[in-house]
Scaffold this motif. Structure first.
Motif, PDB file in Angstrom:
ATOM      1  N   HIS A  99       0.915  -1.207  -0.064  1.00  0.00           N
ATOM      2  CA  HIS A  99       0.099  -0.006  -0.056  1.00  0.00           C
ATOM      3  C   HIS A  99       0.962   1.447   0.067  1.00  0.00           C
ATOM      4  O   HIS A  99       1.350   1.858   1.117  1.00  0.00           O
ATOM      5  CB  HIS A  99      -0.906   0.056   1.175  1.00  0.00           C
ATOM      6  N   LYS A 100       1.287   1.464  -1.083  1.00  0.00           N
ATOM      7  CA  LYS A 100       2.132   2.979  -1.272  1.00  0.00           C
ATOM      8  C   LYS A 100       1.377   4.071  -1.538  1.00  0.00           C
ATOM      9  O   LYS A 100       0.304   3.983  -1.959  1.00  0.00           O
ATOM     10  CB  LYS A 100       2.983   2.696  -2.675  1.00  0.00           C
ATOM     11  N   GLY A 101       1.800   4.835  -0.979  1.00  0.00           N
ATOM     12  CA  GLY A 101       0.968   6.201  -0.915  1.00  0.00           C
ATOM     13  C   GLY A 101       0.279   6.513   0.413  1.00  0.00           C
ATOM     14  O   GLY A 101       0.340   5.631   1.469  1.00  0.00           O
ATOM     15  N   ASP A 102      -0.753   7.480   0.446  1.00  0.00           N
ATOM     16  CA  ASP A 102      -1.595   7.808   1.772  1.00  0.00           C
ATOM     17  C   ASP A 102      -0.516   7.813   2.964  1.00  0.00           C
ATOM     18  O   ASP A 102      -0.972   7.923   3.933  1.00  0.00           O
ATOM     19  CB  ASP A 102      -2.390   6.608   2.119  1.00  0.00           C
ATOM     20  N   GLY A 103       0.673   8.540   2.751  1.00  0.00           N
ATOM     21  CA  GLY A 103       1.573   8.887   3.778  1.00  0.00           C
ATOM     22  C   GLY A 103       2.354   7.737   4.344  1.00  0.00           C
ATOM     23  O   GLY A 103       2.991   7.766   5.365  1.00  0.00           O
ATOM     24  N   HIS A 104       2.388   6.573   3.727  1.00  0.00           N
ATOM     25  CA  HIS A 104       3.074   5.320   4.301  1.00  0.00           C
ATOM     26  C   HIS A 104       4.509   5.493   3.796  1.00  0.00           C
ATOM     27  O   HIS A 104       4.909   5.600   2.745  1.00  0.00           O
ATOM     28  CB  HIS A 104       2.579   4.137   3.585  1.00  0.00           C
ATOM     29  N   ILE A 105       5.426   5.132   4.783  1.00  0.00           N
ATOM     30  CA  ILE A 105       6.878   5.056   4.578  1.00  0.00           C
ATOM     31  C   ILE A 105       7.248   3.709   3.906  1.00  0.00           C
ATOM     32  O   ILE A 105       6.199   2.836   3.911  1.00  0.00           O
ATOM     33  CB  ILE A 105       7.853   5.149   5.850  1.00  0.00           C
ATOM     34  N   THR A 106       8.123   3.469   3.215  1.00  0.00           N
ATOM     35  CA  THR A 106       8.510   2.387   2.551  1.00  0.00           C
ATOM     36  C   THR A 106       9.632   1.598   3.228  1.00  0.00           C
ATOM     37  O   THR A 106      10.060   2.218   4.251  1.00  0.00           O
ATOM     38  CB  THR A 106       8.662   2.677   0.939  1.00  0.00           C
ATOM     39  N   ASP A 107      10.180   0.725   2.528  1.00  0.00           N
ATOM     40  CA  ASP A 107      11.460   0.084   2.930  1.00  0.00           C
ATOM     41  C   ASP A 107      12.763   0.789   3.189  1.00  0.00           C
ATOM     42  O   ASP A 107      13.351   0.758   3.824  1.00  0.00           O
ATOM     43  CB  ASP A 107      11.943  -1.177   2.206  1.00  0.00           C
ATOM     44  N   ASP A 108      12.599   1.881   2.471  1.00  0.00           N
ATOM     45  CA  ASP A 108      13.835   2.857   2.888  1.00  0.00           C
ATOM     46  C   ASP A 108      13.953   3.263   4.095  1.00  0.00           C
ATOM     47  O   ASP A 108      15.076   3.295   4.904  1.00  0.00           O
ATOM     48  CB  ASP A 108      13.539   4.186   1.780  1.00  0.00           C
ATOM     49  N   THR A 109      12.713   3.724   4.655  1.00  0.00           N
ATOM     50  CA  THR A 109      12.490   4.319   6.048  1.00  0.00           C
ATOM     51  C   THR A 109      12.814   3.082   7.070  1.00  0.00           C
ATOM     52  O   THR A 109      13.272   3.389   7.984  1.00  0.00           O
ATOM     53  CB  THR A 109      11.353   5.195   6.286  1.00  0.00           C
ATOM     54  N   VAL A 129       2.686  12.063   7.578  1.00  0.00           N
ATOM     55  CA  VAL A 129       3.467  10.872   7.532  1.00  0.00           C
ATOM     56  C   VAL A 129       3.345   9.904   8.711  1.00  0.00           C
ATOM     57  O   VAL A 129       3.375   8.935   8.880  1.00  0.00           O
ATOM     58  CB  VAL A 129       4.649  11.291   7.014  1.00  0.00           C
ATOM     59  N   SER A 130       3.670  10.731   9.949  1.00  0.00           N
ATOM     60  CA  SER A 130       3.757  10.055  11.127  1.00  0.00           C
ATOM     61  C   SER A 130       2.450   9.468  11.515  1.00  0.00           C
ATOM     62  O   SER A 130       2.337   8.220  12.151  1.00  0.00           O
ATOM     63  CB  SER A 130       4.020  11.151  12.429  1.00  0.00           C
TER      64      SER A 130
END
Length: 384
Positions: free
Chosen positions: A62-72, A336-337
């Motif tokens: 679920h990318k988007g909607d303020g979700h961090i990814t594996d980078d973070t 994002v938080s």
């Protein structure tokens, strides 16, 4: 909050916000992004595909909607290793400290919307760490050899720059050592240069030009040539909306992936002394093009498409270190938080404390060595 804390938190929070915004546009072209969102993306947006769970079975995220990814997720895991060890890291710290966190600790993974092992979210190039180090028992310093060459090692190196604040050469070498467990060739080189960029940006009064000069002084082979080409192209642009095509054109000859991001060329991601990952040079190009303006650099990365989340992570970390936490828009930090159910500022506070400890230890070491050297170089038996 002192300046060290401000810059450290700005770097790590800036990286997380860039990652979350860029995740929504990763893998798409600028034209597709504008068509999907009715124009340029200017903040947090929803998934590119509404059926995100099934659209790409290999990546049901679920990318988007303020979700961090594996980078973070990887960045924060590396911070945890630093916090535990209270010292500089190397490839063995990855094997003994990072890998156990990937396979042993459940935590909230926003893109999966559940508690899960970090391993469940990682791309294949990062799962390599577990296969090689945990199951294969490969020497950590050599485990990255044979992995695909991409930005996977570079994307989570911001903490290395923060703990080595104002010592970019030390940051470069520490990141090179750490990522021997993960990558080789220009993927590993980019990790070192990115860490150096963050370390340079941590200095009081640092400028985009000073950061780029530091990168050029340390980078080698295709990575150096790509940074020079992209930053030169960026220097003649004033707005990412019109300048992004020039950045892509400048980096294209160094990028092995090719024009179609989701259909890499047969020669993609192989070791080379003449090639470079795309993400770092473009992030530095956006740094130059925007004069270090966090909002504009991150939006430039988000609307660039392709590996937008990693470009925005890198641009966000560098700009966040330059301008401090206030450079990262409060609304984005809050969104994002909340969406990711994570404190994106806490890791920066941890790194600032550790950076202070390591600087003090280094001062003591240098004084002790200087005193010992003076004794060593004194005339034998006294003056004659």
């Amino acid at each position: 909050m002192n300046q060290l804390q401000d810059k450290a938190i700005g770097a790590v929070a800036g990286a997380a916000v860039g990652d979350a915004l860029g995740g929504a546009t990763e893998g798409w072209t600028p034209e597709q992004i504008r068509e999907r969102h009715g124009g340029w993306v200017t903040g947090v947006v929803g998934p590119f595909l509404s059926d995100w769970r099934t659209a790409r079975p290999i990546a049901p995220y679920h990318k988007g909607d303020g979700h961090i990814t594996d980078d973070t997720l990887m960045t924060h895991a590396l911070v945890e290793v630093y916090a535990e060890r209270r010292g500089h890291l190397d490839a063995y710290a990855v094997a003994d400290g990072l890998v156990p966190r990937l396979i042993g600790d459940k935590r909230w993974v926003p893109e999966l919307e559940t508690d899960a092992l970090l391993l469940s979210r990682l791309f294949l190039a990062e799962k390599w760490l577990v296969a090689r180090l945990h199951y294969g028992h490969v020497d950590p310093r050599e485990a990255g050899v044979g992995n695909i060459v991409n930005c996977g090692a570079a994307m989570y190196m911001a903490p290395v720059g923060v703990v080595n604040a104002m010592d970019p050469e030390r940051a470069y070498h520490e990141a090179i050592d750490i990522t021997g467990a993960h990558q080789s060739s220009y993927g590993r080189e980019a990790a070192g240069v990115f860490a150096a960029a963050v370390a340079a940006a941590m200095a009081p009064g640092a400028t985009p030009a000073a950061v780029v000069d530091t990168c050029l002084a340390l980078a080698h082979d295709g990575t150096r040539a790509a940074i020079e080409a992209v930053c030169s192209a960026a220097d003649g642009e004033k707005d990412w909306r019109t300048g992004n095509p020039a950045l892509r054109e400048a980096v294209a000859s160094f990028d092995t992936v090719g024009p179609h991001y989701r259909q890499p060329s047969p020669d993609a991601r192989r070791p080379s002394r003449t090639k470079s990952i795309e993400e770092l040079p473009v992030a530095l190009g956006l740094l130059v093009l925007t004069g270090g303006d966090y909002r504009e650099a991150v939006l430039g990365a988000v609307n660039y498409g392709r590996d937008a989340d990693s470009i925005a992570t890198m641009a966000g970390a560098i700009c966040g270190a330059l301008g401090g936490l206030s450079a990262v828009p409060q609304q984005w930090r809050t969104e994002v938080s909340a969406a990711s159910k994570i404190d994106i500022e806490a890791p920066g506070r941890v790194l600032a404390e550790l950076a202070g400890e390591l600087a003090a230890a280094e001062d003591s070491r240098v004084r002790a060595r200087r005193e010992a050297f003076e004794r060593l170089s004194a005339p034998a038996g006294g003056a004659r």
